[in-house]
Design a protein around this motif. Structure first.
Motif, PDB file in Angstrom:
ATOM      1  N   LEU A 162       0.860  -1.299  -0.089  1.00  0.00           N
ATOM      2  CA  LEU A 162       0.189  -0.016   0.021  1.00  0.00           C
ATOM      3  C   LEU A 162       0.984   1.239  -0.086  1.00  0.00           C
ATOM      4  O   LEU A 162       1.819   1.297   1.030  1.00  0.00           O
ATOM      5  N   ALA A 163       0.714   2.079  -1.148  1.00  0.00           N
ATOM      6  CA  ALA A 163       1.388   3.573  -0.868  1.00  0.00           C
ATOM      7  C   ALA A 163       0.421   4.562  -0.723  1.00  0.00           C
ATOM      8  O   ALA A 163      -0.695   4.584  -1.205  1.00  0.00           O
ATOM      9  N   LEU A 164       0.652   5.498  -0.034  1.00  0.00           N
ATOM     10  CA  LEU A 164      -0.009   6.419   0.429  1.00  0.00           C
ATOM     11  C   LEU A 164       0.493   7.876   0.017  1.00  0.00           C
ATOM     12  O   LEU A 164       1.288   8.519   0.824  1.00  0.00           O
ATOM     13  N   PRO A 165       0.209   8.514  -1.285  1.00  0.00           N
ATOM     14  CA  PRO A 165       0.584   9.683  -1.610  1.00  0.00           C
ATOM     15  C   PRO A 165      -0.043  10.901  -0.995  1.00  0.00           C
ATOM     16  O   PRO A 165      -1.219  10.867  -0.550  1.00  0.00           O
TER      17      PRO A 165
ATOM     18  N   ILE B 142      -3.842   8.000   9.928  1.00  0.00           N
ATOM     19  CA  ILE B 142      -3.587   8.559   8.567  1.00  0.00           C
ATOM     20  C   ILE B 142      -4.401   8.669   7.537  1.00  0.00           C
ATOM     21  O   ILE B 142      -5.223   7.725   7.446  1.00  0.00           O
ATOM     22  N   ARG B 143      -4.483   9.998   7.142  1.00  0.00           N
ATOM     23  CA  ARG B 143      -5.670  10.260   6.170  1.00  0.00           C
ATOM     24  C   ARG B 143      -5.212  10.707   4.729  1.00  0.00           C
ATOM     25  O   ARG B 143      -4.070  11.264   4.701  1.00  0.00           O
ATOM     26  N   VAL B 144      -6.001  10.232   3.839  1.00  0.00           N
ATOM     27  CA  VAL B 144      -5.382  10.599   2.555  1.00  0.00           C
ATOM     28  C   VAL B 144      -6.956  11.263   1.751  1.00  0.00           C
ATOM     29  O   VAL B 144      -8.055  10.954   2.567  1.00  0.00           O
ATOM     30  N   SER B 145      -6.966  11.907   0.914  1.00  0.00           N
ATOM     31  CA  SER B 145      -7.889  12.609   0.393  1.00  0.00           C
ATOM     32  C   SER B 145      -9.200  11.636  -0.123  1.00  0.00           C
ATOM     33  O   SER B 145     -10.417  11.961  -0.131  1.00  0.00           O
ATOM     34  N   SER B 146      -8.765  10.385  -0.694  1.00  0.00           N
ATOM     35  CA  SER B 146      -9.673   9.379  -1.326  1.00  0.00           C
ATOM     36  C   SER B 146      -9.027   8.278  -1.402  1.00  0.00           C
ATOM     37  O   SER B 146      -7.846   8.147  -1.587  1.00  0.00           O
TER      38      SER B 146
ATOM     39  N   ARG C   8      -3.803   1.728  -9.245  1.00  0.00           N
ATOM     40  CA  ARG C   8      -4.596   2.498  -8.725  1.00  0.00           C
ATOM     41  C   ARG C   8      -6.100   1.939  -8.431  1.00  0.00           C
ATOM     42  O   ARG C   8      -6.229   0.953  -9.384  1.00  0.00           O
ATOM     43  N   PRO C   9      -6.799   2.004  -7.357  1.00  0.00           N
ATOM     44  CA  PRO C   9      -7.960   1.157  -7.242  1.00  0.00           C
ATOM     45  C   PRO C   9      -8.971   1.588  -8.462  1.00  0.00           C
ATOM     46  O   PRO C   9      -8.958   2.864  -8.962  1.00  0.00           O
ATOM     47  N   PRO C  10      -9.760   0.907  -8.943  1.00  0.00           N
ATOM     48  CA  PRO C  10     -11.091   1.236  -9.873  1.00  0.00           C
ATOM     49  C   PRO C  10     -12.019   2.431  -9.265  1.00  0.00           C
ATOM     50  O   PRO C  10     -11.968   2.420  -7.947  1.00  0.00           O
ATOM     51  N   ALA C  11     -12.536   2.907 -10.188  1.00  0.00           N
ATOM     52  CA  ALA C  11     -13.411   4.047  -9.712  1.00  0.00           C
ATOM     53  C   ALA C  11     -14.608   3.391  -8.834  1.00  0.00           C
ATOM     54  O   ALA C  11     -15.080   4.203  -7.974  1.00  0.00           O
ATOM     55  N   SER C  12     -14.938   2.117  -9.049  1.00  0.00           N
ATOM     56  CA  SER C  12     -15.965   1.408  -8.261  1.00  0.00           C
ATOM     57  C   SER C  12     -15.501   1.452  -6.660  1.00  0.00           C
ATOM     58  O   SER C  12     -16.498   0.841  -5.992  1.00  0.00           O
ATOM     59  N   ALA C  13     -14.211   1.535  -6.499  1.00  0.00           N
ATOM     60  CA  ALA C  13     -13.893   1.389  -4.904  1.00  0.00           C
ATOM     61  C   ALA C  13     -14.208   2.843  -4.063  1.00  0.00           C
ATOM     62  O   ALA C  13     -14.130   2.646  -2.755  1.00  0.00           O
ATOM     63  N   LEU C  14     -14.498   3.639  -4.698  1.00  0.00           N
ATOM     64  CA  LEU C  14     -15.172   4.866  -4.076  1.00  0.00           C
ATOM     65  C   LEU C  14     -16.834   4.850  -3.736  1.00  0.00           C
ATOM     66  O   LEU C  14     -17.615   4.163  -4.523  1.00  0.00           O
ATOM     67  N   ALA C  15     -17.172   4.956  -2.361  1.00  0.00           N
ATOM     68  CA  ALA C  15     -18.251   4.818  -2.143  1.00  0.00           C
ATOM     69  C   ALA C  15     -19.294   5.724  -2.646  1.00  0.00           C
ATOM     70  O   ALA C  15     -18.823   6.811  -2.926  1.00  0.00           O
ATOM     71  N   PRO C  16     -20.426   5.623  -3.175  1.00  0.00           N
ATOM     72  CA  PRO C  16     -21.471   6.569  -4.067  1.00  0.00           C
ATOM     73  C   PRO C  16     -21.844   7.525  -2.670  1.00  0.00           C
ATOM     74  O   PRO C  16     -21.853   7.208  -1.561  1.00  0.00           O
TER      75      PRO C  16
END
Length: 74
Positions: free
Chosen positions: A16-19, A40-44, A54-62
């Protein structure tokens, strides 16, 4: 992982990489006991890199909208 879609996540053994992470110290007092931990917090979740990808767009909660009116009669 906040804002991650249900069913998506990382597993033990994933790289896991956290930019641009933001590190925060949390301290909470509950029933006379103090709990302290780092967060640790990341923007998304889409900004993460998991196993080199990178995770697919479907990884983001609606998004969800919740409304309430506390002055409205029951």
């Amino acid at each position: 992982v906040y804002n991650a879609a249900p069913g998506w996540g990382v597993t033990v053994g994933d790289a896991l990489a956290l930019p641009e992470p933001v590190l925060s110290q949390h301290q909470h007092l509950h029933q006379g006991q103090t709990f302290s931990f780092l967060g640790i917090r990341v923007s998304s979740p889409l900004s993460l890199v998991v196993n080199g990808r990178r995770p697919p767009a479907s990884a983001l909660a609606p998004p969800r909208l919740a409304l309430s009116n506390p002055s409205a009669p029951p």
